[in-house]
Motif scaffolding. Sequence first.
Motif, PDB file in Angstrom:
ATOM      1  N   HIS A 160      -6.202   3.470  12.162  1.00  0.00           N
ATOM      2  CA  HIS A 160      -6.285   3.751  10.607  1.00  0.00           C
ATOM      3  C   HIS A 160      -7.813   4.497  10.474  1.00  0.00           C
ATOM      4  CE1 HIS A 160      -2.986   1.355  10.861  1.00  0.00           C
ATOM      5  NE2 HIS A 160      -3.534   0.264  11.407  1.00  0.00           N
ATOM      6  N   SER A 208      -5.069  -2.537   8.228  1.00  0.00           N
ATOM      7  CA  SER A 208      -4.730  -0.999   7.802  1.00  0.00           C
ATOM      8  C   SER A 208      -5.236  -0.458   6.572  1.00  0.00           C
ATOM      9  CB  SER A 208      -3.337  -0.634   7.914  1.00  0.00           C
ATOM     10  OG  SER A 208      -2.671  -1.161   6.892  1.00  0.00           O
ATOM     11  N   ASP A 209      -5.418  -1.415   5.800  1.00  0.00           N
ATOM     12  CA  ASP A 209      -6.219  -0.867   4.472  1.00  0.00           C
ATOM     13  C   ASP A 209      -7.050  -1.815   3.796  1.00  0.00           C
ATOM     14  OD1 ASP A 209      -4.655  -3.253   4.087  1.00  0.00           O
ATOM     15  OD2 ASP A 209      -3.027  -2.588   2.504  1.00  0.00           O
ATOM     16  N   TYR A 251      -8.165   5.624   6.812  1.00  0.00           N
ATOM     17  CA  TYR A 251      -8.801   4.911   5.910  1.00  0.00           C
ATOM     18  C   TYR A 251     -10.282   4.417   6.068  1.00  0.00           C
ATOM     19  CZ  TYR A 251      -9.593   0.373   3.099  1.00  0.00           C
ATOM     20  OH  TYR A 251     -10.073  -0.473   2.188  1.00  0.00           O
ATOM     21  N   TYR A 252     -10.564   3.981   7.285  1.00  0.00           N
ATOM     22  CA  TYR A 252     -11.964   3.797   7.521  1.00  0.00           C
ATOM     23  C   TYR A 252     -12.872   5.088   7.613  1.00  0.00           C
ATOM     24  CZ  TYR A 252     -10.336  -1.016   7.856  1.00  0.00           C
ATOM     25  OH  TYR A 252      -9.686  -2.210   7.736  1.00  0.00           O
ATOM     26  N   SER A 271       0.804  -1.120   0.074  1.00  0.00           N
ATOM     27  CA  SER A 271      -0.105  -0.033  -0.158  1.00  0.00           C
ATOM     28  C   SER A 271       1.052   1.187   0.019  1.00  0.00           C
ATOM     29  CB  SER A 271      -0.863   0.085   1.347  1.00  0.00           C
ATOM     30  OG  SER A 271      -1.688  -1.072   1.069  1.00  0.00           O
TER      31      SER A 271
END
Length: 473
Positions: A185, A164-165, A188-189, A70
Amino acid sequence: MIKGPILFLGIGGSGMSSLAHMALDLQIQVLGYDQKNSDTTDYLKERGVILYHSIGEIPLNGIQMVVYSSAINDKHKEVFHRIKEQNIPLKHRSEFMHLLVSNQKSISVAGSHGKTSTTTMVSQILTEMGLNPTIMIGGDTSLLQKRGGKIGTGEYAVYESDESDGTFLKHKANFRLLTNIDNDHLDYYHTREKLEQAFLTYMGFDVPGEVVLFARDPGITSVLESNYKTVVFDKGFRLSLLVTKEQTYEKWFQYFVSNYQSQITVIEYEISSDCLYFVFKNEKYSLTLPFPGIHYLTNGLVALTCALKLGITPSKSIEILSRYIGVKRRQEILGTWNGVTVIDDYGHHPTEIRMVINSLKEKNKANGKLHVVFQPHRYTRTKLLLNDLADSLTGADFLYLLPIYSAGESQIEGISSMSFLPFLDKTKTVLLPGLMEEDLMKIQSKLQKGDLLLCLGAGNVRDWGTQLLNGQH
């Protein structure tokens, strides 16, 4: 069968280097790209990896597959375009890992904290039992001799599953372990609800397999309480709930037990004086570890519960974990300087920071003060969690704040280490400029024999500790 040569983009990262070592174990030719040299890339080169530091240098002729992390993003559009033009299969690191373990029974370890330690514990148990597992760990442990990953010939594959991704949802392992759920994270979310939904999907109640949940964790409890009415168990699903005695009367727990009694294993535990006590099949057991901290004990309980499901007795797992080897950068003692013990820890999230500070203060309470050199990790994380990060650091007797470690992010206006100061006791907080010699002079002036100096963060804060020990200041 996977064929090479394979090109790894971002090969110096912990997860990518682990996968590269696994490919090398399979006698596959490996090429790698990373902007920087490091001990990690040096060791890969020792094993025969051809390393490139410029995207433009990379020859694609003959490459059979490209694996990327990523960290490889829009800045690298040119190389992605070249790869697609030549019809070379392009795999995210999570997809490649699942290819590697597709012929084994998989054991995944997920959670906001404790993934690396728990994965290492499961791996050590299986290794010492002679089961020769495939292992992928996002950290440096002596179990793997600097490699982070290895191919084993046994029945099982153990790996750390990174949320995390979101890619940890692409594969449902045969055994799914979850240590906790916490706010991380969120860049990202975006919302806590989406984060929780991802972990709920990871648990996979409607998918066959064994799931081990540390249900004492408030985040896991919240997900269970919010979703128990809609849970549908697959016939091949089995659940292990690790709880304290007071939890047995909670509503969600009664629901699970009353409706799925035959598919539930419940292990009740309690912790006292650095020892975890639990009962299994009317037998009483106690678990102690070489590292201080309640979080290590509960991670150990998750690991040995997984081992139980593989037919390994609690007594045997307890014996193995009593010599748990640990992971580099997790309460790692670097050495001593004038009677001061220097420790390095990777903790960079408020929960992790509180855990390590509390455990070290308790361990050293009769000897001296706890000095913490903290390096905030990422501008986005600092902005999102600033108040909680500052609060987690208040347990330090003396706190030294380094500049934020960007981890490749662009600076966010108004966010710096100075942002912490309004929330901290200024009488015991020192803002460091990030200049090694000047920083160490300020730190040294406050250190006394018997104190602990903790270098804390996921960046290069460790360097301040090693430079102090080496006298290079």
